[in-house]
Design a protein around this motif. Sequence first.
Motif, PDB file in Angstrom:
ATOM      1  N   GLY A   1     -31.592  -9.449  49.304  1.00  0.00           N
ATOM      2  CA  GLY A   1     -30.520  -8.567  48.858  1.00  0.00           C
ATOM      3  C   GLY A   1     -30.605  -8.409  47.355  1.00  0.00           C
ATOM      4  N   TYR A   2     -29.579  -7.841  46.762  1.00  0.00           N
ATOM      5  CA  TYR A   2     -29.607  -7.698  45.303  1.00  0.00           C
ATOM      6  C   TYR A   2     -28.273  -8.073  44.683  1.00  0.00           C
ATOM      7  CZ  TYR A   2     -27.382  -3.017  45.889  1.00  0.00           C
ATOM      8  OH  TYR A   2     -26.537  -1.988  46.210  1.00  0.00           O
ATOM      9  N   LEU A   3     -28.363  -8.486  43.428  1.00  0.00           N
ATOM     10  CA  LEU A   3     -27.167  -8.805  42.646  1.00  0.00           C
ATOM     11  C   LEU A   3     -27.003  -7.719  41.590  1.00  0.00           C
ATOM     12  CD1 LEU A   3     -27.848 -12.603  42.168  1.00  0.00           C
ATOM     13  CD2 LEU A   3     -26.021 -11.594  43.549  1.00  0.00           C
ATOM     14  N   VAL A   4     -25.796  -7.539  41.138  1.00  0.00           N
ATOM     15  CA  VAL A   4     -25.538  -6.549  40.093  1.00  0.00           C
ATOM     16  C   VAL A   4     -25.044  -7.309  38.867  1.00  0.00           C
ATOM     17  CG1 VAL A   4     -24.257  -4.456  39.484  1.00  0.00           C
ATOM     18  CG2 VAL A   4     -24.864  -4.898  41.879  1.00  0.00           C
ATOM     19  N   CYS A   5     -25.611  -6.977  37.697  1.00  0.00           N
ATOM     20  CA  CYS A   5     -25.190  -7.713  36.496  1.00  0.00           C
ATOM     21  C   CYS A   5     -24.012  -7.013  35.811  1.00  0.00           C
ATOM     22  CB  CYS A   5     -26.352  -7.863  35.528  1.00  0.00           C
ATOM     23  SG  CYS A   5     -26.953  -6.317  34.879  1.00  0.00           S
ATOM     24  N   ARG A   6     -23.433  -7.681  34.839  1.00  0.00           N
ATOM     25  CA  ARG A   6     -22.336  -7.082  34.073  1.00  0.00           C
ATOM     26  C   ARG A   6     -22.905  -5.995  33.158  1.00  0.00           C
ATOM     27  NH1 ARG A   6     -20.929 -11.219  30.923  1.00  0.00           N
ATOM     28  NH2 ARG A   6     -21.524 -10.326  28.945  1.00  0.00           N
TER      29      ARG A   6
ATOM     30  N   TYR B   1     -17.043  -4.861  32.170  1.00  0.00           N
ATOM     31  CA  TYR B   1     -16.846  -4.496  33.580  1.00  0.00           C
ATOM     32  C   TYR B   1     -16.310  -3.089  33.804  1.00  0.00           C
ATOM     33  CZ  TYR B   1     -18.135  -9.147  34.911  1.00  0.00           C
ATOM     34  OH  TYR B   1     -18.871 -10.284  35.113  1.00  0.00           O
ATOM     35  N   ALA B   2     -15.441  -2.628  32.913  1.00  0.00           N
ATOM     36  CA  ALA B   2     -14.819  -1.319  33.127  1.00  0.00           C
ATOM     37  C   ALA B   2     -15.865  -0.208  33.157  1.00  0.00           C
ATOM     38  CB  ALA B   2     -13.804  -1.063  32.019  1.00  0.00           C
ATOM     39  N   ALA B   3     -17.054  -0.479  32.581  1.00  0.00           N
ATOM     40  CA  ALA B   3     -18.086   0.560  32.516  1.00  0.00           C
ATOM     41  C   ALA B   3     -18.819   0.740  33.851  1.00  0.00           C
ATOM     42  CB  ALA B   3     -19.097   0.196  31.430  1.00  0.00           C
ATOM     43  N   ASP B   4     -18.590  -0.148  34.803  1.00  0.00           N
ATOM     44  CA  ASP B   4     -19.263  -0.016  36.106  1.00  0.00           C
ATOM     45  C   ASP B   4     -18.217   0.297  37.164  1.00  0.00           C
ATOM     46  OD1 ASP B   4     -20.809  -0.171  38.350  1.00  0.00           O
ATOM     47  OD2 ASP B   4     -21.146  -2.338  38.263  1.00  0.00           O
TER      48      ASP B   4
END
Length: 491
Positions: free
Chosen positions: A351-356, A361-364
């Motif tokens: 699977g995959y992880l998503v970084c900050r 955080y508000a930018a994603d």
Amino acid sequence: MAPRHIAILGGGLTGLSSAFHLSRRFPSSTITIIEKQKRLGGWAANTERVQLPGGRGSVIIEGGPRTLRPSANSVLELIHLLGLSDSVVTTPKSSPAAKNRFLHVPGTPGIYKIPGVSLSYLWSELRFFITPGVSFEFVRGWNRPQGVLDESMESFMTRRGHPVTARVLGSAMVHGIYAADARLLSVRAAFPKLWELEEKGKGRILWGLLTRSKQEKEAEKQKEEEDRKRYEMGDVPKLVDGAAVYSFRDGMGTLAEALSRSVSKNPNIRILSGTEVSALQFDDENGFEITTDKTNPIQPSHVVSALSLPALNKIIPDAHPLPYLTTNPSSSVTAINLVFPTDKIYPPGFGYLVCRPEDDYAADDAGILGVTFDSTAHDALTPGGERVTKVTVMMGGPHRAPDTSLPVVLAHLQYHLNRRKPLPEPLAVRVWQHRNCIPTPLPGHLERMGKLREALSEGVWGGRLEVIGAGVRGVSVGDCVESGKMVGMEW
Ligand SMILES: Cc1cc2nc3c(=O)[nH]c(=O)nc-3n(C[C@H](O)[C@H](O)[C@H](O)COP(=O)(O)OP(=O)(O)OC[C@H]3O[C@@H](n4cnc5c(N)ncnc54)[C@H](O)[C@@H]3O)c2cc1C
């Protein structure tokens, strides 16, 4: 002398394994498990079998934990003692599901393979994020400020490596395990090995890792073997030999169900499910008095709290507060299982992880922490015949209130997986909202838990209340089961 009556507050995996082990150690003691929900197992009981349309059969989906690590002897012991060997499904270290783990960087379509611990990272698409951290880590000497006994994972990775590596790799790793912000999480509580390796390498973690002598490796192996002797594991270790992770054919719920069945057959164990504890008071004659919303007061001589620390804080007497029960925050997670009618959704991998994102955080706006490719990791769980693909999308944590509606989530997945065409309509969708499900130990957690233990051993408590569970030590299933095995050793 064996305790007269032990009450176990909370019937999650920690509470159930406590009941199982205490009843073996004290066969003459009465044990009462009190669980708020009708079903026992807590977060580890979120396995479901969903029926697919068009006669495609059914698949197992997981809303809670999904993988176990073979290093957790306490779980292998339960598998042996509960007779679950035939249900174990392993993911070999050599399989793509173990070898291929990916990372998505918000703002860039696609996912990139995370390289292993070797120089191969120099060819990786992620090298621009990894190289600064590795290079600085290698050249910097001891730089832990005097008197620092703990710090956040992000601060540790920045101090030893580089802020970019810390933000990208550190945040993603913390999203995958704690669904938390790496700037808050205690490195010593969550990743104690890193802290130790820094000390061993006289500052350099990689040096500490690479320069382990033959004797040190031999000594570690011997210690592991010595440790294994504390567990009754039968042949189960052989079953998981060479596995990166494992689970059960019918999902993780298998463990909680087997434990519940085993404890409910024991005539000395009374299970009060669907019963909420509202107060824990002292009783001069019996030890404690527990008030619930359903039963007459219960008067145990000893108590195990397998509740979250904030839940315990609500029920203890105002006159005898315990320290640090509300210090740590916890993460809320939305888990979304999707079953697609094709096997061409993602590359083979875990699977995959998503970084900050760089701008916080508000930018994603996707709010996705990571996605597990459940069909690759546990092929045996998919039905035979026509192939379907299962994924689980984990959202939330430090992302505030992400949009979890299906079209939005599918659009984000399409972008993450860099697909030109939209994803097909899922055959099944299950959304789980888990409030405050994983505690975030803040820096200084280990020291605070030491003080909590001290407070419990003194004065009115006198060692008769033990506080265990995900909020105290590690959050993994292995840590929770281990704490149930070790509880009440001084009684
Ligand atoms: C989404 C998710 C994914 C995870 N994935 C993994 C994984 O892949 N691998 C892994 O090893 N770990 C994983 N974990 C972590 C692991 O599952 C948990 O840490 C573990 O199951 C916690 O068990 P517990 O018994 O300590 O707590 P809980 O499961 O929270 O049990 C506590 C129990 O106390 C009860 N309770 C609360 N208040 C009261 C009250 N007043 N009276 C009576 N009862 C009460 C609750 O209803 C609950 O059943 C995951 C966790 C989550 C949430």
